[in-house]
Design a protein around this motif. Structure first.
Motif, PDB file in Angstrom:
ATOM      1  N   LYS A  29       0.811  -1.223   0.000  1.00 50.64           N
ATOM      2  CA  LYS A  29       0.000   0.000   0.000  1.00 50.64           C
ATOM      3  C   LYS A  29       0.846   1.275   0.000  1.00 50.64           C
ATOM      4  CE  LYS A  29      -3.708   2.311   2.571  1.00 50.64           C
ATOM      5  NZ  LYS A  29      -4.664   2.172   3.708  1.00 50.64           N
ATOM      6  N   PRO A  30       1.906   1.375   0.836  1.00 48.01           N
ATOM      7  CA  PRO A  30       2.711   2.605   0.805  1.00 48.01           C
ATOM      8  C   PRO A  30       3.321   2.885  -0.569  1.00 48.01           C
ATOM      9  CG  PRO A  30       3.183   1.359   2.789  1.00 48.01           C
ATOM     10  CD  PRO A  30       2.348   0.471   1.911  1.00 48.01           C
ATOM     11  N   LEU A  31       3.752   1.832  -1.287  1.00 47.30           N
ATOM     12  CA  LEU A  31       4.322   2.040  -2.619  1.00 47.30           C
ATOM     13  C   LEU A  31       3.261   2.499  -3.608  1.00 47.30           C
ATOM     14  CD1 LEU A  31       6.889  -0.868  -3.122  1.00 47.30           C
ATOM     15  CD2 LEU A  31       7.277   1.461  -2.299  1.00 47.30           C
ATOM     16  N   HIS A  32       2.048   1.959  -3.491  1.00 49.32           N
ATOM     17  CA  HIS A  32       0.957   2.406  -4.354  1.00 49.32           C
ATOM     18  C   HIS A  32       0.679   3.886  -4.132  1.00 49.32           C
ATOM     19  CE1 HIS A  32      -0.725  -1.326  -6.177  1.00 49.32           C
ATOM     20  NE2 HIS A  32      -0.144  -1.913  -5.142  1.00 49.32           N
ATOM     21  N   ARG A  33       0.654   4.309  -2.875  1.00 54.05           N
ATOM     22  CA  ARG A  33       0.381   5.707  -2.560  1.00 54.05           C
ATOM     23  C   ARG A  33       1.541   6.612  -2.988  1.00 54.05           C
ATOM     24  NH1 ARG A  33      -3.599   6.551   1.392  1.00 54.05           N
ATOM     25  NH2 ARG A  33      -5.255   5.010   1.071  1.00 54.05           N
ATOM     26  N   MET A  34       2.760   6.132  -2.858  1.00 53.62           N
ATOM     27  CA  MET A  34       3.953   6.910  -3.165  1.00 53.62           C
ATOM     28  C   MET A  34       4.207   7.025  -4.667  1.00 53.62           C
ATOM     29  SD  MET A  34       7.854   5.856  -2.122  1.00 53.62           S
ATOM     30  CE  MET A  34       7.463   5.663  -0.388  1.00 53.62           C
ATOM     31  N   ASN A  35       3.757   6.049  -5.427  1.00 53.79           N
ATOM     32  CA  ASN A  35       4.163   5.924  -6.814  1.00 53.79           C
ATOM     33  C   ASN A  35       3.892   7.158  -7.684  1.00 53.79           C
ATOM     34  OD1 ASN A  35       5.593   4.029  -8.431  1.00 53.79           O
ATOM     35  ND2 ASN A  35       3.717   3.618  -9.596  1.00 53.79           N
ATOM     36  N   PRO A  36       2.707   7.772  -7.627  1.00 52.70           N
ATOM     37  CA  PRO A  36       2.482   8.949  -8.479  1.00 52.70           C
ATOM     38  C   PRO A  36       3.489  10.066  -8.237  1.00 52.70           C
ATOM     39  CG  PRO A  36       0.393   8.135  -7.643  1.00 52.70           C
ATOM     40  CD  PRO A  36       1.471   7.389  -6.907  1.00 52.70           C
ATOM     41  N   ALA A  37       3.865  10.297  -6.986  1.00 52.55           N
ATOM     42  CA  ALA A  37       4.820  11.369  -6.676  1.00 52.55           C
ATOM     43  C   ALA A  37       6.200  11.044  -7.221  1.00 52.55           C
ATOM     44  CB  ALA A  37       4.878  11.601  -5.167  1.00 52.55           C
ATOM     45  N   ARG A  38       6.650   9.812  -7.041  1.00 58.03           N
ATOM     46  CA  ARG A  38       7.995   9.493  -7.510  1.00 58.03           C
ATOM     47  C   ARG A  38       8.055   9.423  -9.028  1.00 58.03           C
ATOM     48  NH1 ARG A  38       9.008   3.225  -5.357  1.00 58.03           N
ATOM     49  NH2 ARG A  38       7.421   2.243  -6.657  1.00 58.03           N
ATOM     50  N   ILE A  39       6.997   8.913  -9.677  1.00 57.26           N
ATOM     51  CA  ILE A  39       6.979   8.878 -11.143  1.00 57.26           C
ATOM     52  C   ILE A  39       6.907  10.291 -11.704  1.00 57.26           C
ATOM     53  CG2 ILE A  39       5.705   8.116 -13.186  1.00 57.26           C
ATOM     54  CD1 ILE A  39       7.246   5.910 -11.657  1.00 57.26           C
ATOM     55  N   TRP A  41       8.166  12.967 -10.393  1.00 57.77           N
ATOM     56  CA  TRP A  41       9.477  13.597 -10.241  1.00 57.77           C
ATOM     57  C   TRP A  41      10.443  13.081 -11.308  1.00 57.77           C
ATOM     58  CZ3 TRP A  41      14.613  12.481  -8.558  1.00 57.77           C
ATOM     59  CH2 TRP A  41      15.353  13.604  -8.167  1.00 57.77           C
ATOM     60  N   ILE A  42      10.398  11.785 -11.582  1.00 59.45           N
ATOM     61  CA  ILE A  42      11.250  11.214 -12.627  1.00 59.45           C
ATOM     62  C   ILE A  42      10.891  11.806 -13.988  1.00 59.45           C
ATOM     63  CG2 ILE A  42      11.821   9.090 -13.877  1.00 59.45           C
ATOM     64  CD1 ILE A  42      11.359   7.615 -11.173  1.00 59.45           C
ATOM     65  N   GLU A  43       9.600  11.896 -14.286  1.00 60.67           N
ATOM     66  CA  GLU A  43       9.161  12.439 -15.566  1.00 60.67           C
ATOM     67  C   GLU A  43       9.676  13.853 -15.784  1.00 60.67           C
ATOM     68  OE1 GLU A  43       6.652  11.618 -18.422  1.00 60.67           O
ATOM     69  OE2 GLU A  43       8.120  10.085 -17.908  1.00 60.67           O
ATOM     70  N   ALA A  44       9.725  14.642 -14.721  1.00 56.66           N
ATOM     71  CA  ALA A  44      10.181  16.026 -14.833  1.00 56.66           C
ATOM     72  C   ALA A  44      11.666  16.116 -15.184  1.00 56.66           C
ATOM     73  CB  ALA A  44       9.902  16.775 -13.523  1.00 56.66           C
ATOM     74  N   LEU A  45      12.423  15.045 -14.928  1.00 54.99           N
ATOM     75  CA  LEU A  45      13.846  15.029 -15.253  1.00 54.99           C
ATOM     76  C   LEU A  45      14.113  14.682 -16.707  1.00 54.99           C
ATOM     77  CD1 LEU A  45      15.211  12.979 -12.196  1.00 54.99           C
ATOM     78  CD2 LEU A  45      15.291  15.475 -12.473  1.00 54.99           C
ATOM     79  N   LEU A  46      13.145  14.050 -17.343  1.00 56.32           N
ATOM     80  CA  LEU A  46      13.358  13.504 -18.684  1.00 56.32           C
ATOM     81  C   LEU A  46      12.837  14.451 -19.763  1.00 56.32           C
ATOM     82  CD1 LEU A  46      12.323   9.815 -17.938  1.00 56.32           C
ATOM     83  CD2 LEU A  46      14.564  10.909 -17.666  1.00 56.32           C
ATOM     84  N   HIS A  47      13.280  14.216 -20.984  1.00 59.04           N
ATOM     85  CA  HIS A  47      12.883  15.056 -22.109  1.00 59.04           C
ATOM     86  C   HIS A  47      12.206  14.183 -23.161  1.00 59.04           C
ATOM     87  CE1 HIS A  47      15.223  18.297 -20.328  1.00 59.04           C
ATOM     88  NE2 HIS A  47      16.239  17.447 -20.204  1.00 59.04           N
ATOM     89  N   GLY A  48      11.031  13.706 -22.821  1.00 58.37           N
ATOM     90  CA  GLY A  48      10.280  12.874 -23.739  1.00 58.37           C
ATOM     91  C   GLY A  48      10.570  11.395 -23.548  1.00 58.37           C
ATOM     92  N   PRO A  49       9.888  10.548 -24.299  1.00 54.17           N
ATOM     93  CA  PRO A  49      10.030   9.098 -24.169  1.00 54.17           C
ATOM     94  C   PRO A  49      11.464   8.633 -24.412  1.00 54.17           C
ATOM     95  CG  PRO A  49       8.083   9.645 -25.438  1.00 54.17           C
ATOM     96  CD  PRO A  49       8.840  10.915 -25.274  1.00 54.17           C
ATOM     97  N   THR A  50      11.880   7.647 -23.636  1.00 54.97           N
ATOM     98  CA  THR A  50      13.228   7.124 -23.742  1.00 54.97           C
ATOM     99  C   THR A  50      13.241   5.671 -23.288  1.00 54.97           C
ATOM    100  OG1 THR A  50      15.536   7.523 -23.095  1.00 54.97           O
ATOM    101  CG2 THR A  50      13.863   7.851 -21.396  1.00 54.97           C
ATOM    102  N   ARG A  51      14.403   5.029 -23.328  1.00 48.49           N
ATOM    103  CA  ARG A  51      14.552   3.674 -22.805  1.00 48.49           C
ATOM    104  C   ARG A  51      14.922   3.743 -21.331  1.00 48.49           C
ATOM    105  NH1 ARG A  51      18.593   0.741 -24.107  1.00 48.49           N
ATOM    106  NH2 ARG A  51      19.878   2.443 -24.918  1.00 48.49           N
TER     107      ARG A  51
END
Length: 230
Positions: A29-39, A41-51
């Protein structure tokens, strides 16, 4: 299966949770709740789709979320039962998502490399965190980004992340974490630099006690994320 980067005991612990991994009210449950925030933050670091290589993916909470964002994701884990659960959950959904039951070292021996690597809530479970970071760094392409999330080793993290989560609120199975294995941001930054990486942004992951939802913020006393570049 025990080495500097994987513990048979830890693998067994998470394999036993495989069938309940995708239950939003279950032991993850904690990972389910945490996941949107961590994803996010990761998305904000990237510049479009990647591997993306997601190391220690478990049953695929982060890997699947990243694939839904349009990335080509390979999720790996030493826990074979968890990988089977990940494959079953993703089946038929048309995502660019592949899973393998293997170690990061296996990919290294194959000469693989990736522009983005994530290892979320993993490093606190490996016997030799510095060796783990070195393997991840070796898998990273020049200019690539490595993102890790883990728990800080503070008094508050013992109260919240260990005592509270496992014994009081029963949000996690007892024995999920060893507080002594938690890693401070300074320690993790040192490991990243020693592996030849340049430490970039970091953030705390904070839970709202009223709603149970998570967000990023400056407070890194319990959960935090850190990014590094090769």
């Amino acid at each position: 299966m025990t080495s500097g980067t994987v513990s048979a005991e830890e693998v067994g612990k998470f394999d036993r949770l495989a069938s309940r991994w995708w239950d939003p009210n279950g032991p993850m449950k904690p990972l389910h709740r945490m996941n949107p925030a961590r994803i996010g933050w990761i998305e904000a670091l990237l510049h479009g789709p990647t591997r993306i290589l997601d190391v220690g993916c478990g049953a695929g909470l982060a890997a699947e979320a990243l694939a839904r964002k349009g990335h080509a994701v390979l999720g790996i884990d030493a826990a074979g039962e968890a990988i089977q659960a990940a494959r079953a959950h993703a089946e038929g959904q048309g995502m660019d998502l592949t899973y393998r039951a293997c170690l990061a070292e296996d990919l290294l021996s194959e000469g693989r490399s990736f522009p983005v690597i994530t290892a979320l809530e993993v490093i606190e479970h490996v016997p030799d965190p510095a060796a783990f970071v070195r393997v991840l760094a070796a898998l990273l392409e020049p200019g690539g980004v490595l993102v890790l999330s883990t728990l800080n080793r503070t008094r508050r993290s013992w109260v919240v992340g260990k005592l509270g989560a496992e014994y009081v609120l029963r949000m996690l199975p007892v024995g999920t974490h060893d507080w002594k294995a938690f890693i401070t941001p300074a320690e993790l930054a040192g490991m990243l630099r020693s592996a030849g990486l340049r430490v970039g942004l970091s953030t705390g992951l904070l839970a709202d006690p009223l709603t149970g939802q998570w967000r990023t913020g400056r407070d890194m006393a319990v959960n935090y994320m850190i990014a590094a570049v090769r």
